[in-house]
Design a protein around this motif. Sequence first.
Motif, mmCIF file in Angstrom:
data_model
loop_
_atom_site.group_PDB
_atom_site.id
_atom_site.type_symbol
_atom_site.label_atom_id
_atom_site.label_comp_id
_atom_site.label_asym_id
_atom_site.label_seq_id
_atom_site.Cartn_x
_atom_site.Cartn_y
_atom_site.Cartn_z
ATOM 1 N N ASP A 1 57.565 54.610 76.457
ATOM 2 C CA ASP A 1 57.033 53.901 75.308
ATOM 3 C C ASP A 1 56.914 54.923 74.189
ATOM 4 O O ASP A 1 56.610 56.105 74.439
ATOM 5 N N TRP B 1 55.677 55.890 70.049
ATOM 6 C CA TRP B 1 54.844 55.585 68.895
ATOM 7 C C TRP B 1 55.298 56.440 67.715
ATOM 8 O O TRP B 1 55.560 57.633 67.859
ATOM 9 N N LYS C 1 55.470 60.201 69.398
ATOM 10 C CA LYS C 1 54.854 60.406 70.706
ATOM 11 C C LYS C 1 55.539 59.487 71.709
ATOM 12 O O LYS C 1 55.670 58.281 71.486
ATOM 13 N N GLU D 1 48.450 53.385 75.217
ATOM 14 C CA GLU D 1 48.581 54.619 74.436
ATOM 15 C C GLU D 1 47.356 55.492 74.652
ATOM 16 O O GLU D 1 46.235 54.995 74.762
ATOM 17 N N ARG E 1 53.599 51.319 67.362
ATOM 18 C CA ARG E 1 54.482 51.348 68.510
ATOM 19 C C ARG E 1 55.909 51.025 68.080
ATOM 20 O O ARG E 1 56.146 50.008 67.414
ATOM 21 N N GLU F 1 54.314 63.264 78.861
ATOM 22 C CA GLU F 1 54.156 63.032 77.427
ATOM 23 C C GLU F 1 55.099 63.944 76.653
ATOM 24 O O GLU F 1 55.267 65.121 76.999
#
Length: 941
Positions: free
Chosen positions: A391, A393, A425, A26, A398, A433
């Motif tokens: 991934d 968050w 995120k 992250e 997470r 991102e």
Amino acid sequence: MPLAPVPASSITFLADISPKTGSLPENRTDYLSTEATPYAAVYDRTHKLIFSSNNSWNRIDVISATTHAVIKTIPIPDPHGMDMAVDNSRVWIATGSQQIFEIDPVSFGVKRHLLPVYSGITLGSQAWEGRQLYALSDGRVLLNFSHAVGDGSVYLAFWDPTSNSLTTLTPPSASAPPGIILRSGNGQRVYSIADNSSGNSFFYDVPSKTISGVVQLGGYALEAAVNFDASRIAVYDASGLNMLNGNLAPIGPLPGGGFPGALFSGGMTFSPTTAYLFEVCMPFSTPVIYTVDSNSLKSIGIAPAMPLIPVMTELSPPFYMPEPFAVDDTGMVLGIEDYGIAFDDSTFFQNFVTNEPGSPTFLQHMSPYSGPAVGGTTSGGFGNAFSLTPDVWYGANRGSADVDSSNTLTITSPPSTTPGPVSIKMLFPDGIEVFDPNFFSYGPYVQYNVLSGASPDGGTPGQIAGFGMPLDGSGGTLSVGGAPASITTTKTQYLPFTGSPFPSTFLKFDVPPGTPGWADIHVQTPDGTSTLPKSLFYAASVKDYPSADSFTAVLFDAGRNQLYLSAGDHIDVFSLVSNQFLTPITPPAQGASKQFAGLALSLDGSLLLATDLLDGSLGAINPDTPSNSYVIPIAPVNTADPRCTRGPLYVASLIGNQAFVSIGGIPNIGCGPGGPVYQVDLTARTAVLEPSSQTCPNFGGGYLSATRDGSKVALGGGGFCIYDALQKTLSGLDTYQLYGAAISGDGNVAASQWVFIDSAAHNIGRMARPDIYYGAYSQDVSSNFFLLQEPKLNDSGSLYYLPYPNVFDIVDVQHGVLRMRFSLQETISNTAVPMAIDSSGRRVFLLTNKGLAVVDLGAAPLSIGSISVAQATPGGQIQVRGSGFTTGTTAQIGGQAAAVTFVDEQTLTMRVPTLGSGPVDILLTNPSGETYLLQSGLLIM
């Protein structure tokens, strides 16, 4: 095996070697909502604090750069640009007036400076308003400001805080007007980079106090930045992105670039060591941060920048990028974003390639936006164009993500120990991102009560705002003070978003009956519960008194405890003792046509003055013996416009048995206040055109309001002036948002529409109007949220009352913020004077579709209007004027208990405790638990 020749061929493809989902590291990128977009922000590197100018809320937000949390809010009226002193000893703040404030970054004490007018303005008045300022190494401050009338003009002048004087910074040529203004980190150089076609730029050297000649650059500059010692200046203009030296000579081209020039289009800032330049930009289809060596001009690395898209919004360019204002010692780029502050991790280097897929532009919506704290809520609605799994968050935790066989993305929330909204995120394996601030809520979270006052009988409209709200009555329950309320919001195709970039929504309900005083609002959904404590105020009573008459004005008579109501050809009288209408008064007139409008009492209370619009006169009536009345001719009635009959409309009493009368018409389409002012001698029974009002800047006439002793009169309408009846002088203010006139009984403050004005006619701030409360405002009379005529200040000048068709607002004058929005079942009339208040503001009298409405709040909100002295010594006595005081009100001055003597509900005296020198806060507390804090309200000598 036979072989045959074939032509050579080739193929190009993008190879993606993705790590396992859930294993990506992250970055530190984060976001903090300030509930409105900052006007400006500065970074205090010594104390690791961010000071953010929030003019939508009239405050400075002090933010920890370590915890990313607001640690303090400091009230400042209409704050604009900011700068940190070179030695980090103070924060300078420009405002939308001639005031500049300084804040001590350690004690957070505030000092106010009222600056002089600017002689360089040659058209109209010389009043101005601040835009930005720049702290220089020699202690002076360079001001970037505009003419106060809002004409978009730009002026530059040096302000010397010691002498309180302004000195013009004259560009080296008339062909080099101010452009993008920069100051070096050491405060020794100021640059103007041309943002027009000329390209004519220049710089000012502070130690030598000299200005350069014109330096020709590319022109049309969109972004620019200067380093600490003025040895490097980065400029993005028509010539591209280039590095220049301190004399604006070229050094070489820079990598990166791609600043769209629109709102939130990124920008540049240097590191404090001057070694690196940080660019927040979009040179390809992804917002990124370039870290560039300012000597070699080579890129060291590229990290993703925050790509914000407001909820359910399509943008072009497709993203809001933070506008950087500083970078901390760890490489965190601090930037202004939509509704908040961005913390962008510039050290999270990624291997971007120009032909990879860009940042997705369709992740600004999802469903659902909320879930329980135990986690496990799966949200989708992102579309089916995903080949990579990110991934994800939820805040600091997470979550999990999945892309199925049809390339559809879903995300699932992890557990959380903290209720309320968190940012989403997503980091994709290719470095892309996605950042959606405050996009998911753990349970419901009530943030605001939009309609915060109501009748104890209930039945009035209620409205709250927050996250994870029920979509209709089937989605949860709401209670006020423990009593169930009926949810009236209904589910439609679109959610009732509040207008912020987040998925916060409004929820409407019917207020249930309740006990006078403050009550909690409680919301429960299948995802959890949320309580907004002491958020709805029940008045002591709200009573309607019907009448067959149609009223145009109302006046409160404190001595007789009664009301006067203009009602066509007569004046109704309502007793506040018996709560009934008494025998009406029929004043005399010159002719047969009558329409009484504005009302006032003579200073001794012996006469009721009533303008007669159709008769062109002023009636002077003895309220105790109405037969002892007479009429004074004012001016001929104007009937030239078939939409509007104009005659005497408003009246205000002055010392010396005098009065002012203004000309206008009853508010309607094409009609309303606006005309000359006449001075009336009540003894001689004569009226003459008042000459001094004709010199009031841009004065269109119409509005009048007098102090309790008749020594001052506020005149408003286009321009604004205060007439001193003792000195027979006029002080004028020429700015925008001047519509109407109100002055406090004490004469310490006046108001016109959204502007607050001191007794010398200086602009001292504007009302805060954040979107959550004023986003639906319109001056279109066909709407249900437009400002009606004649707002009022209470006697102490601590509270400002503004009527709208279905509510009235109570604004705290010292802070310029909404204290209460009182919801009504009635509709307030659009007429000459639809509202009156008593001297403290406890009782509000309204002309409505149901006749007369009397609102008794039980007590006016606790507040401070003025203090008898600005400076005091320990042991000295001060007098505090305000509202809501009781015999049990206690006070702290500078954190120490102060002896308090109750005089009346608007007056306290206090003994100053033993304190060190400097500005100190004053804290008042009532037995009910209500508190009021006036920060830096007193200077201890």
